[in-house]
Design a protein around this motif. Structure first.
Motif, short mmCIF file in Angstrom:
data_model
loop_
_atom_site.label_atom_id
_atom_site.label_comp_id
_atom_site.label_asym_id
_atom_site.label_seq_id
_atom_site.Cartn_x
_atom_site.Cartn_y
_atom_site.Cartn_z
N SER A 177 1.24 -1.52 -0.18
CA SER A 177 -0.02 0.16 -0.17
C SER A 177 0.81 1.22 0.21
N LYS A 178 2.02 1.30 0.53
CA LYS A 178 3.06 2.47 0.36
C LYS A 178 4.44 2.12 0.89
N PRO A 179 4.61 1.52 -0.89
CA PRO A 179 5.91 1.60 -1.43
C PRO A 179 7.27 2.07 -1.32
N ASP A 180 6.59 3.58 -1.08
CA ASP A 180 7.49 4.76 -1.55
C ASP A 180 8.32 4.78 0.33
N ARG A 181 7.96 4.15 1.22
CA ARG A 181 8.26 4.56 2.54
C ARG A 181 9.68 3.84 2.32
N VAL A 182 10.63 4.67 3.24
CA VAL A 182 11.47 4.31 3.55
C VAL A 182 12.25 3.10 3.56
N LEU A 183 11.51 2.15 5.02
CA LEU A 183 11.34 1.20 5.04
C LEU A 183 11.48 -0.48 4.13
N CYS A 184 10.38 0.11 2.83
CA CYS A 184 9.86 -0.09 2.53
C CYS A 184 10.86 -0.51 1.46
N ARG A 185 11.68 0.32 0.84
CA ARG A 185 12.78 0.09 0.35
C ARG A 185 14.22 -0.05 0.63
N THR A 186 14.79 -0.07 1.73
CA THR A 186 15.44 -0.40 2.46
C THR A 186 16.38 -1.71 2.51
N SER A 187 17.36 -2.01 2.55
CA SER A 187 17.94 -2.72 2.03
C SER A 187 18.64 -3.78 3.54
N HIS A 188 18.33 -2.60 4.04
CA HIS A 188 19.18 -2.67 5.85
C HIS A 188 17.58 -3.46 7.29
N GLU A 189 17.02 -4.00 6.64
CA GLU A 189 15.40 -3.50 7.63
C GLU A 189 15.96 -4.59 8.56
N THR A 190 16.41 -5.52 9.61
CA THR A 190 17.87 -5.68 10.36
C THR A 190 18.18 -4.74 11.30
N GLN A 191 18.87 -4.28 10.35
CA GLN A 191 20.23 -3.05 11.46
C GLN A 191 19.28 -1.97 11.78
N PHE A 192 17.26 -1.86 11.19
CA PHE A 192 16.20 -0.64 11.86
C PHE A 192 15.64 -1.72 13.37
N ARG A 193 15.38 -3.27 13.31
CA ARG A 193 15.02 -3.47 13.96
C ARG A 193 16.52 -3.43 14.75
N TRP A 194 17.36 -4.19 14.91
CA TRP A 194 18.25 -3.38 16.26
C TRP A 194 18.12 -1.89 16.37
N THR A 195 18.14 -0.96 15.37
CA THR A 195 18.03 0.37 16.34
C THR A 195 16.99 0.42 16.65
N CYS A 196 15.51 -0.47 16.67
CA CYS A 196 14.19 -0.19 17.82
C CYS A 196 14.73 -0.37 19.01
N MET A 197 15.46 -2.00 19.02
CA MET A 197 15.75 -2.42 20.68
C MET A 197 16.73 -1.68 21.14
N CYS A 198 17.42 -1.60 20.18
CA CYS A 198 18.85 -0.73 21.04
C CYS A 198 17.81 0.78 21.94
N LEU A 199 17.18 1.74 21.41
CA LEU A 199 16.33 2.23 21.95
C LEU A 199 15.44 2.35 22.81
N GLY A 200 14.54 1.24 22.78
CA GLY A 200 14.09 -0.03 23.58
C GLY A 200 14.61 0.13 25.55
N MET A 201 15.70 -0.84 24.90
CA MET A 201 17.13 -0.67 26.32
C MET A 201 17.53 0.22 27.07
N THR A 202 17.59 1.59 25.55
CA THR A 202 17.93 2.50 26.54
C THR A 202 17.23 3.53 27.09
#
Length: 216
Positions: free
Chosen positions: A74-99
């Motif tokens: 539905s929203k293919p232009d979003r950054v997360l839909c086009r990135t090849s670094h999904e794993t890094q974004f997931r790690w970033t989310c977890m790091c934010l949670g731990m912080t």
């Protein structure tokens, strides 16, 4: 063309977080946090701002990661839909949670436990299949995180909240539920969503009147 993770991260921040509505959300939450009293020292106030920004960023990213399967269509232009670094974004989310957890444990350990419970509840919510079917219930549950952020960031030595603050938690929730209907064309076109929003608007007006009596 392939891009680096820092480039994709900057693009994500610019498109999903450094926006007018997100700035308005931050101001709304900080107003609710400080309405009944500004902290006695600048350090506490600064920590509250940093913690609020951290939590907003974490949950925004978590929302988008959870919605990736549908957003790719539905929203293919979003950054997360086009990135090849999904794993890094997931790690970033977890790091934010731990912080966030570390900051909360330093400020008020009980609030750290509350954050763990909130995260567990949202983990179950994001993994549920019914959230895309029961849309009217789903967006109300999704917005629950924002008054919870206000409650977590509010710090008191005795661990209690004043009745005025409970009203502010509720008002924050109602305002965001109303905004969700106002800004979303699909929900705005839904008669039931409009009726629910009208009732929420009435309840918000009552709370504002109560707050006005307490703070003439």
């Amino acid at each position: 063309m392939l891009t680096s993770f820092p480039d994709d991260l900057r693009a994500y921040l610019a498109s999903r977080l450094l926006t007018g509505p997100m700035l308005g959300l931050l101001l709304l939450l900080l107003t609710a946090i400080w309405f009944s009293g500004f902290p006695d020292d600048v350090m506490t106030a600064s920590l509250q701002v940093l913690l609020t920004v951290n939590l907003i960023t974490m949950f925004r990213l978590w929302d988008d990661l959870a919605d990736l399967p549908t957003d790719r269509t539905s929203k293919p232009d979003r950054v997360l839909c086009r990135t090849s670094h999904e794993t890094q974004f997931r790690w970033t989310c977890m790091c934010l949670g731990m912080t966030a957890l570390g900051m909360l444990m330093l400020m008020a350990p009980l609030h750290g436990v509350g954050f763990v419970c909130l995260s567990a509840a949202f983990l179950a919510y994001y993994r549920s299949s019914w959230r895309r079917v029961w849309q009217r219930v789903s967006y109300h549950l999704l917005i629950c995180k924002y008054p919870c952020i206000v409650a977590l960031v509010c710090y008191h030595q005795d661990g209690s909240w004043k009745p005025t603050q409970v009203l502010l938690f509720t008002l924050t929730y109602l305002v965001l539920c109303i905004y969700e209907v106002v800004h979303d064309p699909e929900r705005r076109a839904d008669l039931w969503c409009r009726m629910i929003a009208a009732c929420e608007c009435l309840a918000a007006c009552v709370i504002v009147a109560c707050l006005a009596i307490d703070f003439p």
